[in-house]
Design an enzyme around this catalytic site. Structure first.
Site, PDB file in Angstrom:
ATOM      1  CE  LYS A 173      -1.824   2.896   2.664  1.00 33.79           C
ATOM      2  NZ  LYS A 173      -1.741   4.112   1.814  1.00 33.79           N
ATOM      3  N   GLY A 226       6.866   4.925   8.329  1.00 33.80           N
ATOM      4  CA  GLY A 226       6.075   6.154   8.447  1.00 33.80           C
ATOM      5  C   GLY A 226       6.241   6.762   9.823  1.00 33.80           C
ATOM      6  CB  SER A 227       4.117   9.136  11.650  1.00 36.09           C
ATOM      7  OG  SER A 227       2.867   8.483  11.574  1.00 36.09           O
ATOM      8  CD  GLU A 229      -0.707  10.245  15.306  1.00 36.82           C
ATOM      9  OE1 GLU A 229      -0.011  10.961  14.548  1.00 36.82           O
ATOM     10  OE2 GLU A 229      -1.896  10.465  15.535  1.00 36.82           O
ATOM     11  N   GLY A 231       2.649   4.058  13.231  1.00 34.14           N
ATOM     12  CA  GLY A 231       3.362   2.797  13.445  1.00 34.14           C
ATOM     13  C   GLY A 231       2.830   2.055  14.659  1.00 34.14           C
ATOM     14  CB  CYS A 282      13.338   7.709   7.907  1.00 40.81           C
ATOM     15  SG  CYS A 282      14.083   6.755   6.590  1.00 40.81           S
ATOM     16  CD  GLU A 382      10.904  11.994  11.551  1.00 39.50           C
ATOM     17  OE1 GLU A 382       9.810  11.485  11.815  1.00 39.50           O
ATOM     18  OE2 GLU A 382      11.804  11.401  10.924  1.00 39.50           O
TER      19      GLU A 382
HETATM   20  P1  NAI Z   1       1.941   8.428   8.035  1.00 39.74           P
HETATM   21  O1  NAI Z   1       2.627   7.628   9.077  1.00 39.74           O
HETATM   22  O2  NAI Z   1       0.546   8.887   8.288  1.00 39.74           O
HETATM   23  O3  NAI Z   1       1.912   7.614   6.641  1.00 39.74           O
HETATM   24  C1  NAI Z   1       2.738   6.510   6.329  1.00 39.74           C
HETATM   25  C2  NAI Z   1       1.893   5.428   5.668  1.00 39.74           C
HETATM   26  O4  NAI Z   1       0.941   4.949   6.619  1.00 39.74           O
HETATM   27  C3  NAI Z   1       1.070   5.887   4.463  1.00 39.74           C
HETATM   28  O5  NAI Z   1       1.016   4.869   3.484  1.00 39.74           O
HETATM   29  C4  NAI Z   1      -0.324   6.095   5.054  1.00 39.74           C
HETATM   30  O6  NAI Z   1      -1.351   5.961   4.117  1.00 39.74           O
HETATM   31  C5  NAI Z   1      -0.372   4.982   6.072  1.00 39.74           C
HETATM   32  N1  NAI Z   1      -1.328   5.198   7.153  1.00 39.74           N
HETATM   33  C6  NAI Z   1      -1.751   6.373   7.682  1.00 39.74           C
HETATM   34  N2  NAI Z   1      -2.667   6.167   8.639  1.00 39.74           N
HETATM   35  C7  NAI Z   1      -2.851   4.830   8.715  1.00 39.74           C
HETATM   36  C8  NAI Z   1      -3.678   3.985   9.519  1.00 39.74           C
HETATM   37  N3  NAI Z   1      -4.503   4.492  10.430  1.00 39.74           N
HETATM   38  N4  NAI Z   1      -3.609   2.643   9.337  1.00 39.74           N
HETATM   39  C9  NAI Z   1      -2.756   2.111   8.428  1.00 39.74           C
HETATM   40  N5  NAI Z   1      -1.970   2.861   7.629  1.00 39.74           N
HETATM   41  C10 NAI Z   1      -2.007   4.209   7.773  1.00 39.74           C
HETATM   42  O7  NAI Z   1       2.876   9.665   7.722  1.00 39.74           O
HETATM   43  P2  NAI Z   1       2.454  11.107   7.125  1.00 39.74           P
HETATM   44  O8  NAI Z   1       1.133  11.534   7.711  1.00 39.74           O
HETATM   45  O9  NAI Z   1       2.570  11.023   5.682  1.00 39.74           O
HETATM   46  O10 NAI Z   1       3.619  12.025   7.720  1.00 39.74           O
HETATM   47  C11 NAI Z   1       3.570  12.491   9.068  1.00 39.74           C
HETATM   48  C12 NAI Z   1       4.956  12.460   9.706  1.00 39.74           C
HETATM   49  O11 NAI Z   1       5.418  11.119   9.772  1.00 39.74           O
HETATM   50  C13 NAI Z   1       6.043  13.180   8.938  1.00 39.74           C
HETATM   51  O12 NAI Z   1       6.067  14.535   9.228  1.00 39.74           O
HETATM   52  C14 NAI Z   1       7.279  12.481   9.447  1.00 39.74           C
HETATM   53  O13 NAI Z   1       7.693  13.027  10.676  1.00 39.74           O
HETATM   54  C15 NAI Z   1       6.830  11.069   9.659  1.00 39.74           C
HETATM   55  N6  NAI Z   1       7.191  10.207   8.504  1.00 39.74           N
HETATM   56  C16 NAI Z   1       8.290   9.411   8.587  1.00 39.74           C
HETATM   57  C17 NAI Z   1       8.675   8.668   7.496  1.00 39.74           C
HETATM   58  C18 NAI Z   1       9.880   7.808   7.531  1.00 39.74           C
HETATM   59  O14 NAI Z   1      10.523   7.640   6.504  1.00 39.74           O
HETATM   60  N7  NAI Z   1      10.195   7.195   8.644  1.00 39.74           N
HETATM   61  C19 NAI Z   1       7.952   8.713   6.233  1.00 39.74           C
HETATM   62  C20 NAI Z   1       6.769   9.529   6.254  1.00 39.74           C
HETATM   63  C21 NAI Z   1       6.440  10.251   7.360  1.00 39.74           C
END
Ligand code: NAI
Ligand code: MG
Length: 480
Positions: A173, A226-227, A229, A231, A282, A382
């Site tokens: 996804k 991802g984030s 939260e 995670g 990240c 972050e």
């Molecule tokens: P996010 O954690 O919301 O999104 C990452 C993935 O998780 C996306 O595919 C999203 O569709 C999915 N996702 C979102 N909510 C979900 C849920 N309830 N259940 C299952 N999957 C879900 O990250 P977002 O909102 O794009 O960015 C927010 C912050 O997260 C950023 O400012 C950054 O600090 C951090 N982040 C860290 C990343 C890394 O590489 N470690 C990558 C992206 C964001």
């Protein structure tokens, strides 16, 4: 043109026909309309992955043949690099040359793991006369992979390649902000001979498609980037089905610079570590810990570099592209204001660029926040943007203490000519990777990557990643 889901080797509309729009962050213009996966689509894709696993068409194929298919995928990614890099650049905003690197790194994942497909070996364990005990590493099953928007093709390949090398099947996804190249990756895999259902790609919203996938009882493993939260939420969903997870959750990685370092090389390394992908990485080196004696000389060099950087639309190949979305841009901007309130000094950037031609995109200037102290929010949280927090230290012990004073622990960099200092830091920092007089390794496909503390757990990249996609079966034979 509408982009479709990829389920069981076929392109499909969402079960309810709904779509979402994807935007080019350099202009705010719509780039594509994409099918929005529903819970029903997730169910179909997980079933397809399960059936592909059971049919043994992939997992039961000779390992060398699996490797050959993966080499074809790598070659096709390279053959189509320009097209894919341009698409990635439009979708994510990153400079074309960084997008090209991403495509080549994606190809490297398939090469690297292609070579491993026929080398996934077990052990024999001595039990004495009359016994043979051996282990087999079997594919773990259906791997669910939820990836972010910052490196879609790289992170897509980083999870898919080891999973399919091990004989698993995948439901991927991509993030709603940048799903395009993950779809192309799915198409290319099919074109190269991957059996239907081995890799399914479901663009969609996190709380809908993402949550349905993470909580699906038919998955056997979950890889999330991802984030923190989300995670945590996703790991809890997987826990209900006793599904193991790999979590890659970002960081606040320090670059630790001693006064004896070569400051020109160091400045280049430190600037790249934070400004690559506009800081949306990240493993971004988002904290600079600099020895007091070198502070002024290093900050002068960094200021010079930050001011010279060309910010612009990704496809014009600037030094730095835009932030992914308006929401992320506003978050970055608000962090700079928070830093100022906390007493930090903006030494470069600090705002959106004044250039009117950039007004419609989500641009932010390369920013240096000086006089940051370790407890400030801008030193702890972050930001995920092109903002470097600069902290001063007086001796090695203090540098270690500041570096470790973080909820995160993904990467650390050390810059010094003194091997003793470098080695002490390497042994004392609580991070999953340490770089000495360099930062990153051109994608680092070969190197185990993952976090200490809230940066996550489990390892991706390198041979160690196979632990996530295999399970060990022990067989004990008595022949006496
Ligand atoms: P996010 O954690 O919301 O999104 C990452 C993935 O998780 C996306 O595919 C999203 O569709 C999915 N996702 C979102 N909510 C979900 C849920 N309830 N259940 C299952 N999957 C879900 O990250 P977002 O909102 O794009 O960015 C927010 C912050 O997260 C950023 O400012 C950054 O600090 C951090 N982040 C860290 C990343 C890394 O590489 N470690 C990558 C992206 C964001
Ligand atoms: Mg989110």
């Amino acid at each position: 043109m509408t982009e479709h889901l990829i389920i069981d080797g076929n392109k499909a509309a969402a079960s309810d026909g709904q779509t979402f729009d994807v935007y080019d962050p350099s202009s705010g213009d719509a780039l594509a309309t994409v099918a929005k996966a529903t819970k029903i689509d997730v169910d179909r894709a997980v079933n397809a992955a399960h059936n592909a696993l059971e049919s043994n068409a992939w997992g039961g194929a000779p390992p060398a043949e699996r490797g050959r298919v993966m080499i074809r995928i790598a070659q096709t990614l390279r053959d189509r690099a320009e097209e894919l890099a341009t698409l990635e650049s439009r979708d994510n905003g990153k400079p074309l040359k960084q997008a090209r690197t991403d495509v080549h790194v994606a190809a490297r994942y398939f090469e690297f793991f292609a070579g491993i497909a026929d080398k996934i070996m077990g052990n024999t364990i001595p039990l004495g006369p009359g016994f043979l005990d051996y282990t087999v590493r079997e594919p773990i099953g259906v791997s669910a992979q939820i990836i972010p928007w910052n490196y879609p093709i790289q992170i897509g390949a980083r999870g898919v390649a080891p999973a399919i090398a091990a004989g698993c099947t995948v439901v991927l996804k991509p993030a709603e902000d940048a799903p395009m190249t993950a779809l192309r990756l799915g198409e290319i895999a099919l074109d190269c001979g991957l059996p239907p259902g081995v890799v399914n790609v479901l663009p969609g919203m996190g709380p809908e498609a993402g949550a349905a996938l993470a909580s699906h009882p038919g998955i056997n493993q979950l890889t999330f980037t991802g984030s923190v939260e989300v995670g945590i939420a996703v790991a809890k969903m997987a826990a209900d089905n006793v599904v193991p997870v790999v979590m890659e959750l970002g960081g606040k990685s320090p670059n630790i610079v001693f006064a004896d370092a070569d400051l020109d090389t160091t400045a280049t390394g430190v600037a790249n570590a934070i400004f690559q992908n506009a800081g949306q990485t990240c493993s971004a080196g988002s904290r600079l810990l600099v020895e007091r004696k070198a502070h002024d000389a290093l900050v002068a060099r960094l200021t010079e570099r930050a001011k010279q950087m060309r910010v612009g639309p990704g496809v014009t190949d600037p030094d730095m592209g835009p932030i992914i979305s308006k929401k992320q841009l506003e978050a970055v901007e608000s962090y700079v204001r928070i830093g100022e309130k906390e007493g930090a000094l903006v030494a470069a950037g600090g705002s959106r660029p004044s250039d009117a031609s950039l007004a419609k995109g989500y641009f932010f200037q390369p920013t240096l926040l000086d006089r940051v102290s370790p407890e400030m929010r801008v030193a702890q949280e972050e930001i995920f943007g092109p903002v470097l927090a600069i902290i001063t230290f007086d001796d090695l012990e203090e540098a270690v203490a500041i570096a470790n004073r973080s909820q995160y622990g993904l990467v650390a960099g050390v810059w010094t000519r003194d091997i003793n200092k470098a080695m002490v830091i390497a042994s004392k920092v609580r991070t999953g990777q340490v770089y000495i007089n360099t930062y990153g390794a051109g994608g680092g496909v070969e190197l185990p990557f993952g976090g200490y503390k809230k940066s996550g757990y489990g390892r991706e990249k390198g041979l160690d990643s196979l632990a996530s996609y295999t399970q060990i079966k022990n067989v004990c034979v008595r022949f006496a």
